[in-house]
Design a protein around this motif. Structure first.
Motif, PDB file in Angstrom:
ATOM      1  N   GLU A 114       0.699  -1.322  -0.051  1.00  0.00           N
ATOM      2  CA  GLU A 114      -0.126  -0.198   0.044  1.00  0.00           C
ATOM      3  C   GLU A 114       0.577   1.199  -0.061  1.00  0.00           C
ATOM      4  OE1 GLU A 114      -0.412  -2.741   2.185  1.00  0.00           O
ATOM      5  OE2 GLU A 114      -2.097  -3.513   1.092  1.00  0.00           O
ATOM      6  N   GLU A 115       1.997   1.045   0.729  1.00  0.00           N
ATOM      7  CA  GLU A 115       2.958   2.628   0.905  1.00  0.00           C
ATOM      8  C   GLU A 115       3.536   2.631  -0.431  1.00  0.00           C
ATOM      9  OE1 GLU A 115       4.193   2.451   5.533  1.00  0.00           O
ATOM     10  OE2 GLU A 115       5.176   0.868   4.176  1.00  0.00           O
ATOM     11  N   LEU A 116       4.002   1.681  -1.235  1.00  0.00           N
ATOM     12  CA  LEU A 116       4.695   1.832  -2.381  1.00  0.00           C
ATOM     13  C   LEU A 116       3.723   2.262  -3.431  1.00  0.00           C
ATOM     14  CD1 LEU A 116       7.240   1.446  -4.261  1.00  0.00           C
ATOM     15  CD2 LEU A 116       6.585  -0.800  -4.693  1.00  0.00           C
ATOM     16  N   THR A 117       2.488   1.683  -3.537  1.00  0.00           N
ATOM     17  CA  THR A 117       1.250   2.078  -4.501  1.00  0.00           C
ATOM     18  C   THR A 117       1.247   3.661  -4.121  1.00  0.00           C
ATOM     19  OG1 THR A 117       0.551  -0.211  -4.429  1.00  0.00           O
ATOM     20  CG2 THR A 117      -0.993   1.723  -4.962  1.00  0.00           C
ATOM     21  N   GLN A 118       1.197   4.041  -3.119  1.00  0.00           N
ATOM     22  CA  GLN A 118       0.426   5.398  -2.721  1.00  0.00           C
ATOM     23  C   GLN A 118       1.614   6.229  -3.240  1.00  0.00           C
ATOM     24  OE1 GLN A 118      -2.759   5.311  -2.423  1.00  0.00           O
ATOM     25  NE2 GLN A 118      -2.362   7.388  -1.767  1.00  0.00           N
ATOM     26  N   LYS A 119       2.850   6.136  -2.854  1.00  0.00           N
ATOM     27  CA  LYS A 119       4.059   6.647  -3.461  1.00  0.00           C
ATOM     28  C   LYS A 119       4.061   6.747  -5.051  1.00  0.00           C
ATOM     29  CE  LYS A 119       7.380   6.390   0.221  1.00  0.00           C
ATOM     30  NZ  LYS A 119       7.731   7.741   0.401  1.00  0.00           N
TER      31      LYS A 119
ATOM     32  N   GLY B 251      -5.845  -6.691 -16.243  1.00  0.00           N
ATOM     33  CA  GLY B 251      -7.021  -7.049 -15.257  1.00  0.00           C
ATOM     34  C   GLY B 251      -6.728  -6.338 -13.574  1.00  0.00           C
ATOM     35  N   GLU B 252      -5.745  -5.693 -13.524  1.00  0.00           N
ATOM     36  CA  GLU B 252      -5.450  -4.952 -12.369  1.00  0.00           C
ATOM     37  C   GLU B 252      -5.257  -3.432 -12.494  1.00  0.00           C
ATOM     38  OE1 GLU B 252      -2.298  -6.722  -9.735  1.00  0.00           O
ATOM     39  OE2 GLU B 252      -2.349  -8.570 -11.264  1.00  0.00           O
ATOM     40  N   ALA B 253      -5.203  -2.733 -11.234  1.00  0.00           N
ATOM     41  CA  ALA B 253      -4.822  -1.274 -11.230  1.00  0.00           C
ATOM     42  C   ALA B 253      -3.388  -1.150 -11.611  1.00  0.00           C
ATOM     43  CB  ALA B 253      -5.186  -0.925  -9.804  1.00  0.00           C
TER      44      ALA B 253
ATOM     45  N   THR C  26       0.969  -4.571  -8.692  1.00  0.00           N
ATOM     46  CA  THR C  26       1.467  -5.747  -7.969  1.00  0.00           C
ATOM     47  C   THR C  26       2.747  -5.940  -8.809  1.00  0.00           C
ATOM     48  OG1 THR C  26      -0.766  -6.748  -7.884  1.00  0.00           O
ATOM     49  CG2 THR C  26       1.140  -8.348  -8.227  1.00  0.00           C
ATOM     50  N   GLU C  27       3.068  -5.867 -10.057  1.00  0.00           N
ATOM     51  CA  GLU C  27       4.446  -5.916 -10.730  1.00  0.00           C
ATOM     52  C   GLU C  27       5.274  -4.851 -10.222  1.00  0.00           C
ATOM     53  OE1 GLU C  27       2.351  -7.388 -14.976  1.00  0.00           O
ATOM     54  OE2 GLU C  27       2.511  -5.045 -14.631  1.00  0.00           O
ATOM     55  N   PHE C  28       4.891  -3.788  -9.886  1.00  0.00           N
ATOM     56  CA  PHE C  28       5.922  -3.072  -9.312  1.00  0.00           C
ATOM     57  C   PHE C  28       6.328  -3.379  -7.786  1.00  0.00           C
ATOM     58  CE2 PHE C  28       4.081   0.750 -11.712  1.00  0.00           C
ATOM     59  CZ  PHE C  28       5.551   1.382 -12.144  1.00  0.00           C
ATOM     60  N   TYR C  29       5.497  -3.896  -7.099  1.00  0.00           N
ATOM     61  CA  TYR C  29       5.713  -4.555  -5.821  1.00  0.00           C
ATOM     62  C   TYR C  29       6.722  -5.585  -5.875  1.00  0.00           C
ATOM     63  CZ  TYR C  29       5.566  -4.924  -0.823  1.00  0.00           C
ATOM     64  OH  TYR C  29       6.023  -4.959   0.876  1.00  0.00           O
ATOM     65  N   LYS C  30       6.377  -6.479  -6.740  1.00  0.00           N
ATOM     66  CA  LYS C  30       7.407  -7.808  -6.982  1.00  0.00           C
ATOM     67  C   LYS C  30       8.889  -7.237  -7.473  1.00  0.00           C
ATOM     68  CE  LYS C  30       3.650 -11.167  -8.581  1.00  0.00           C
ATOM     69  NZ  LYS C  30       3.263 -12.024  -9.585  1.00  0.00           N
ATOM     70  N   ALA C  31       8.845  -6.236  -8.263  1.00  0.00           N
ATOM     71  CA  ALA C  31      10.305  -5.890  -8.613  1.00  0.00           C
ATOM     72  C   ALA C  31      10.872  -5.105  -7.457  1.00  0.00           C
ATOM     73  CB  ALA C  31       9.900  -4.708  -9.746  1.00  0.00           C
ATOM     74  N   TYR C  32      10.070  -4.165  -6.675  1.00  0.00           N
ATOM     75  CA  TYR C  32      10.359  -3.518  -5.348  1.00  0.00           C
ATOM     76  C   TYR C  32      10.929  -4.550  -4.373  1.00  0.00           C
ATOM     77  CZ  TYR C  32      10.184  -1.272  -1.045  1.00  0.00           C
ATOM     78  OH  TYR C  32      10.632  -0.592   0.212  1.00  0.00           O
ATOM     79  N   THR C  33      10.324  -5.716  -4.326  1.00  0.00           N
ATOM     80  CA  THR C  33      10.630  -6.930  -3.324  1.00  0.00           C
ATOM     81  C   THR C  33      12.208  -7.378  -3.714  1.00  0.00           C
ATOM     82  OG1 THR C  33       8.493  -7.282  -2.670  1.00  0.00           O
ATOM     83  CG2 THR C  33      10.009  -8.834  -2.298  1.00  0.00           C
TER      84      THR C  33
ATOM     85  N   PHE D  44      10.380  -2.577 -18.420  1.00  0.00           N
ATOM     86  CA  PHE D  44      11.377  -2.664 -17.403  1.00  0.00           C
ATOM     87  C   PHE D  44      11.922  -1.172 -17.012  1.00  0.00           C
ATOM     88  CE2 PHE D  44      15.955  -2.802 -17.067  1.00  0.00           C
ATOM     89  CZ  PHE D  44      16.268  -3.730 -15.646  1.00  0.00           C
ATOM     90  N   THR D  45      12.409  -0.659 -17.953  1.00  0.00           N
ATOM     91  CA  THR D  45      12.992   0.935 -17.707  1.00  0.00           C
ATOM     92  C   THR D  45      11.896   1.854 -17.104  1.00  0.00           C
ATOM     93  OG1 THR D  45      12.714   1.707 -20.028  1.00  0.00           O
ATOM     94  CG2 THR D  45      14.868   0.831 -19.543  1.00  0.00           C
ATOM     95  N   THR D  46      10.859   1.365 -17.306  1.00  0.00           N
ATOM     96  CA  THR D  46       9.405   2.382 -16.687  1.00  0.00           C
ATOM     97  C   THR D  46       9.538   2.012 -15.262  1.00  0.00           C
ATOM     98  OG1 THR D  46       8.136   2.501 -18.757  1.00  0.00           O
ATOM     99  CG2 THR D  46       7.164   2.677 -16.469  1.00  0.00           C
ATOM    100  N   ILE D  47       9.471   0.560 -14.891  1.00  0.00           N
ATOM    101  CA  ILE D  47       9.705   0.162 -13.349  1.00  0.00           C
ATOM    102  C   ILE D  47      11.047   1.016 -12.923  1.00  0.00           C
ATOM    103  CG2 ILE D  47      10.223  -1.431 -11.714  1.00  0.00           C
ATOM    104  CD1 ILE D  47       8.339  -3.267 -13.610  1.00  0.00           C
ATOM    105  N   GLY D  48      11.963   0.638 -13.374  1.00  0.00           N
ATOM    106  CA  GLY D  48      13.182   1.280 -12.885  1.00  0.00           C
ATOM    107  C   GLY D  48      13.384   2.756 -12.764  1.00  0.00           C
ATOM    108  N   GLY D  49      12.815   3.428 -13.750  1.00  0.00           N
ATOM    109  CA  GLY D  49      12.653   4.868 -13.793  1.00  0.00           C
ATOM    110  C   GLY D  49      11.892   5.613 -12.706  1.00  0.00           C
ATOM    111  N   ILE D  50      10.758   4.707 -12.508  1.00  0.00           N
ATOM    112  CA  ILE D  50       9.762   5.148 -11.382  1.00  0.00           C
ATOM    113  C   ILE D  50      10.495   5.061  -9.996  1.00  0.00           C
ATOM    114  CG2 ILE D  50       7.752   4.544  -9.919  1.00  0.00           C
ATOM    115  CD1 ILE D  50       7.135   6.198 -12.644  1.00  0.00           C
ATOM    116  N   PHE D  51      11.335   4.008  -9.914  1.00  0.00           N
ATOM    117  CA  PHE D  51      12.220   3.624  -8.654  1.00  0.00           C
ATOM    118  C   PHE D  51      12.909   4.802  -8.416  1.00  0.00           C
ATOM    119  CE2 PHE D  51      11.307  -1.208  -8.354  1.00  0.00           C
ATOM    120  CZ  PHE D  51      10.085  -1.129  -8.237  1.00  0.00           C
TER     121      PHE D  51
END
Length: 125
Positions: free
Chosen positions: A5-10, A39-41, A66-73, A101-108
């Motif tokens: 939830e915290e990561l999603t809010q950020k 099928g997901e937010a 969910t994909e962001f959180y898996k990558a974050y983990t 891939f670079t979108t996830i990394g760029g957001i991080f």
């Protein structure tokens, strides 16, 4: 470590129009907002395109929270997030395009939790 939830809010707090840092792109990929993917937010972003006939508002893709959180983990547990891990562990996201891939990394990177270290690798800050 942040909760889901915290990561999603950020991620949701990043304003529309924010440029997503991409290591090798000369054009701007920008945040559109929250939408649905697979099928997901998800965080939806715009990809620059020269084909305005087909994509008059630009082409759009998205990464689920969910994909962001898996990558974050994996970033937190191993200190890195790699394209190899992305391709193996987020196959639907990868099938949608390598730019996810670079979108996830760029957001991080925008959130201050990762840095681009070399081709195909983001490291934990």
């Amino acid at each position: 470590m942040l909760s889901f939830e915290e990561l999603t809010q950020k991620i949701k707090s990043l304003p529309a129009g924010t440029v997503i840092p991409k290591p090798e792109s000369e054009k701007d990929f920008t945040i559109k907002g929250v939408g649905m993917r697979r099928g997901e937010a998800a965080l939806v972003y715009r990809i620059p395109t020269d084909n305005l006939e087909k994509y008059p508002n630009g082409h759009e893709k998205g990464v689920t929270f969910t994909e962001f959180y898996k990558a974050y983990t994996v970033l937190q547990e191993t200190s890195s997030f790699t394209r190899e891990w992305f391709n193996e562990n987020l196959p639907e996201c990868a099938k949608d395009g390598g730019c996810n891939f670079t979108t996830i990394g760029g957001i991080f990177k925008l959130l201050g939790i990762a840095a681009y270290s070399k081709s195909g690798t983001y490291t934990r800050k």
